[in-house]
Design a protein around this motif. Structure first.
Motif, PDB file in Angstrom:
ATOM      1  N   GLN A  24       6.447   3.146  14.362  1.00 42.68           N
ATOM      2  CA  GLN A  24       5.964   3.895  15.525  1.00 42.68           C
ATOM      3  C   GLN A  24       5.701   2.931  16.687  1.00 42.68           C
ATOM      4  O   GLN A  24       4.965   1.966  16.517  1.00 42.68           O
ATOM      5  CB  GLN A  24       4.673   4.614  15.116  1.00 42.68           C
ATOM      6  N   PRO A  25       6.300   3.166  17.867  1.00 38.87           N
ATOM      7  CA  PRO A  25       6.022   2.269  18.996  1.00 38.87           C
ATOM      8  C   PRO A  25       4.576   2.418  19.477  1.00 38.87           C
ATOM      9  O   PRO A  25       3.986   3.485  19.337  1.00 38.87           O
ATOM     10  CB  PRO A  25       7.013   2.716  20.071  1.00 38.87           C
ATOM     11  N   ARG A  26       4.014   1.357  20.010  1.00 38.27           N
ATOM     12  CA  ARG A  26       2.649   1.403  20.549  1.00 38.27           C
ATOM     13  C   ARG A  26       2.646   0.738  21.924  1.00 38.27           C
ATOM     14  O   ARG A  26       2.271  -0.435  22.050  1.00 38.27           O
ATOM     15  CB  ARG A  26       1.685   0.676  19.595  1.00 38.27           C
ATOM     16  N   TYR A  27       3.114   1.464  22.901  1.00 38.82           N
ATOM     17  CA  TYR A  27       3.191   0.917  24.252  1.00 38.82           C
ATOM     18  C   TYR A  27       1.818   0.841  24.902  1.00 38.82           C
ATOM     19  O   TYR A  27       1.021   1.774  24.787  1.00 38.82           O
ATOM     20  CB  TYR A  27       4.129   1.748  25.127  1.00 38.82           C
ATOM     21  N   VAL A  28       1.577  -0.280  25.584  1.00 38.25           N
ATOM     22  CA  VAL A  28       0.364  -0.452  26.373  1.00 38.25           C
ATOM     23  C   VAL A  28       0.789  -0.877  27.776  1.00 38.25           C
ATOM     24  O   VAL A  28       1.912  -1.348  27.970  1.00 38.25           O
ATOM     25  CB  VAL A  28      -0.583  -1.509  25.747  1.00 38.25           C
ATOM     26  N   THR A  29      -0.113  -0.676  28.748  1.00 39.25           N
ATOM     27  CA  THR A  29       0.273  -0.922  30.137  1.00 39.25           C
ATOM     28  C   THR A  29      -0.046  -2.342  30.596  1.00 39.25           C
ATOM     29  O   THR A  29       0.174  -2.677  31.749  1.00 39.25           O
ATOM     30  CB  THR A  29      -0.435   0.076  31.072  1.00 39.25           C
ATOM     31  N   VAL A  49       8.828   9.113  22.179  1.00 39.06           N
ATOM     32  CA  VAL A  49      10.242   9.193  21.806  1.00 39.06           C
ATOM     33  C   VAL A  49      10.629   8.075  20.828  1.00 39.06           C
ATOM     34  O   VAL A  49       9.996   7.023  20.779  1.00 39.06           O
ATOM     35  CB  VAL A  49      11.169   9.156  23.057  1.00 39.06           C
ATOM     36  N   GLN A  50      11.645   8.366  20.043  1.00 42.52           N
ATOM     37  CA  GLN A  50      12.146   7.409  19.054  1.00 42.52           C
ATOM     38  C   GLN A  50      12.634   6.133  19.768  1.00 42.52           C
ATOM     39  O   GLN A  50      13.451   6.204  20.674  1.00 42.52           O
ATOM     40  CB  GLN A  50      13.310   8.084  18.306  1.00 42.52           C
TER      41      GLN A  50
END
Lengths: 94, 94
Positions: A43-48, B42-43
């Motif tokens: 699962q991606p965990r994007y942060v700013t 999104v994937q």
């Protein structure tokens, strides 16, 4: 600027477990192949902000979650080890 | 070096649909918030070379898949618009 905290976490894990993973080839190309594979699985965990990566990392102090990441990493390392696509190996096949 | 092709695709979509999204605030901070939110939904599609992003992009020529991305983007833009966390708005609340 957004950054996927999992990239940093996976790179760190890869280098930490490099010996244990017993990869056929540890050239940059093969390592990148492992990283791309594993990052497409988790699962991606994007942060700013790159500084916020530490908060995501802290969540993986939980042993069960960390184990899941390492299992994924090991599976991807095996896939690349079984069929390395780097220059040396592909040339060797021919 | 690995790169998530979805980052490039989502940035392009965000700028393409900026007007239609009717965001309350379009400062860099708010746009990054939208990007981080949507990229966590999104994937991921990691590739080992920025040039390969085009191959992933080509897959989204399929209208159904592209629509799914835009719907996700619109939902995330609405979340940020409903509660902007940037300097101006947070300060305005106090």
């Amino acid at each position: 600027m957004v950054v996927n905290a999992m990239e940093r976490i996976m790179i760190d894990l890869l280098y930490e477990y490099m010996t244990a993973l017993q990869m056929t080839c540890t050239c940059e190309e093969c390592l990148n192949d492992v990283l791309a594979l594993v990052l497409n699985r988790v699962q991606p965990r994007y942060v700013t902000n790159p500084e916020k990566v530490a908060y995501v990392k802290a969540e993986f102090v939980d042993k069960q979650q960390m184990t899941t990441l390492i299992v994924n990493l090991a599976e991807c390392a095996k896939m690349v080890s079984d069929m390395p696509r780097c220059e040396n190996y592909v040339r060797g096949e021919k």
